[in-house]
Design a protein around this motif. Sequence first.
Motif, short mmCIF file in Angstrom:
data_model
loop_
_atom_site.label_atom_id
_atom_site.label_comp_id
_atom_site.label_asym_id
_atom_site.label_seq_id
_atom_site.Cartn_x
_atom_site.Cartn_y
_atom_site.Cartn_z
N ILE A 15 -17.44 20.49 46.56
CA ILE A 15 -18.42 20.92 45.58
C ILE A 15 -19.05 22.22 46.08
O ILE A 15 -19.34 22.36 47.26
N MET A 16 -19.25 23.15 45.18
CA MET A 16 -19.87 24.41 45.56
C MET A 16 -21.31 24.13 45.96
O MET A 16 -22.14 23.76 45.13
N THR A 17 -21.63 24.26 47.24
CA THR A 17 -22.95 23.92 47.74
C THR A 17 -23.83 25.14 47.91
O THR A 17 -25.02 25.01 48.10
N LYS A 18 -23.26 26.31 47.88
CA LYS A 18 -24.05 27.53 48.02
C LYS A 18 -24.05 28.29 46.70
O LYS A 18 -23.10 28.20 45.93
N LEU A 68 -9.78 34.09 52.48
CA LEU A 68 -8.65 34.77 53.10
C LEU A 68 -7.90 33.84 54.06
O LEU A 68 -6.68 33.81 54.08
N TYR A 69 -8.64 33.04 54.82
CA TYR A 69 -8.02 32.15 55.80
C TYR A 69 -7.58 30.83 55.19
O TYR A 69 -6.88 30.05 55.83
N GLY A 70 -8.04 30.53 53.99
CA GLY A 70 -7.73 29.24 53.38
C GLY A 70 -8.54 28.11 54.01
O GLY A 70 -8.16 26.95 53.93
N ALA A 71 -9.67 28.45 54.62
CA ALA A 71 -10.51 27.43 55.26
C ALA A 71 -11.42 26.80 54.23
O ALA A 71 -12.20 27.47 53.57
N ARG A 72 -11.28 25.50 54.07
CA ARG A 72 -12.10 24.77 53.11
C ARG A 72 -12.94 23.70 53.80
O ARG A 72 -14.09 23.51 53.48
N ALA A 73 -12.35 23.02 54.75
CA ALA A 73 -13.05 21.96 55.49
C ALA A 73 -13.61 22.53 56.79
O ALA A 73 -13.10 23.52 57.31
N GLY A 74 -14.65 21.92 57.29
CA GLY A 74 -15.26 22.37 58.52
C GLY A 74 -14.31 22.36 59.71
O GLY A 74 -14.50 23.09 60.67
N CYS A 102 -13.21 28.35 60.38
CA CYS A 102 -14.52 27.86 59.98
C CYS A 102 -15.43 27.86 61.22
O CYS A 102 -15.02 27.45 62.30
N CYS A 103 -16.66 28.31 61.03
CA CYS A 103 -17.61 28.39 62.14
C CYS A 103 -18.68 27.32 62.04
O CYS A 103 -19.24 27.12 60.97
N CYS A 145 -16.50 23.63 54.68
CA CYS A 145 -16.78 24.79 55.51
C CYS A 145 -17.85 25.62 54.82
O CYS A 145 -17.76 25.89 53.63
N TYR A 146 -18.85 26.04 55.57
CA TYR A 146 -19.93 26.84 55.02
C TYR A 146 -19.85 28.30 55.39
O TYR A 146 -20.59 29.10 54.84
N GLY A 147 -19.01 28.67 56.31
CA GLY A 147 -18.89 30.07 56.68
C GLY A 147 -17.77 30.30 57.66
O GLY A 147 -17.48 29.45 58.50
N CYS A 148 -17.11 31.45 57.53
CA CYS A 148 -15.98 31.80 58.38
C CYS A 148 -16.20 33.19 58.98
O CYS A 148 -17.00 33.96 58.47
N SER A 149 -15.45 33.48 60.02
CA SER A 149 -15.46 34.83 60.58
C SER A 149 -14.17 35.05 61.34
O SER A 149 -13.51 34.09 61.77
N PRO A 150 -13.80 36.32 61.51
CA PRO A 150 -12.60 36.63 62.30
C PRO A 150 -12.71 36.09 63.73
O PRO A 150 -11.74 35.62 64.29
#
Length: 190
Positions: A120-123, A139-145, A150-151, A158-163
């Motif tokens: 669910i879109m939480t943000k 871009l990374y296809g990260a959906r789950a924590g 996923c960071c 997942c709430y946020g990603c970074s290189p």
Amino acid sequence: MAAFNTSIRAYEDKSKDCQCGVNNSYLSGESPFFCAEDVMVSADEAYDLIKERSIIKKSEGYEFNPKSLLQYLSNESGEFVSASKLDRLLKHEFGSYFKKLNKKERLRIRNDYYQSSNIIMTKTPSEYDGWPIDPTCWLYGARAGSDCGCCGNYSGPCYGCSPACYLHDKSCETCEPSWYCLSGCVPGPC
């Protein structure tokens, strides 16, 4: 060290802003305090990662090609670059790409991301500078924590990603060395 580096950045940029971005691993209690700007990554590894992920997105029917980011990383070959700068450049380039899309294409990105992950879109879109998703996670296809890139959180969406998080996860596929991969590491491919 974080305060010292923050002071140097503010002095060099003639800024009154503290320039100390959120470090997700600190917030989740997995590392000591330091600014996101102080995380450095290999420009060569980042180049390979961004190039690979862009090719994957192209194979999925998206024409995302971060030329400026790849040029910057190519110019910095053999050096280490700030992960937060890399993240800003990636999000800026995604913003340019996203603005050029028509409403149907934007909706496709949002629906592909959320429907395939059953989250669910939480943000709100304002939390991603107006985009309906975190562009780095897309871009990374990260959906789950627990997904690579996923960071900070390992359960739930997942709430946020970074290189930096992706490169860290990629180097910790075997969870060795344990001091670098952290105690919650679960072996697995990225």
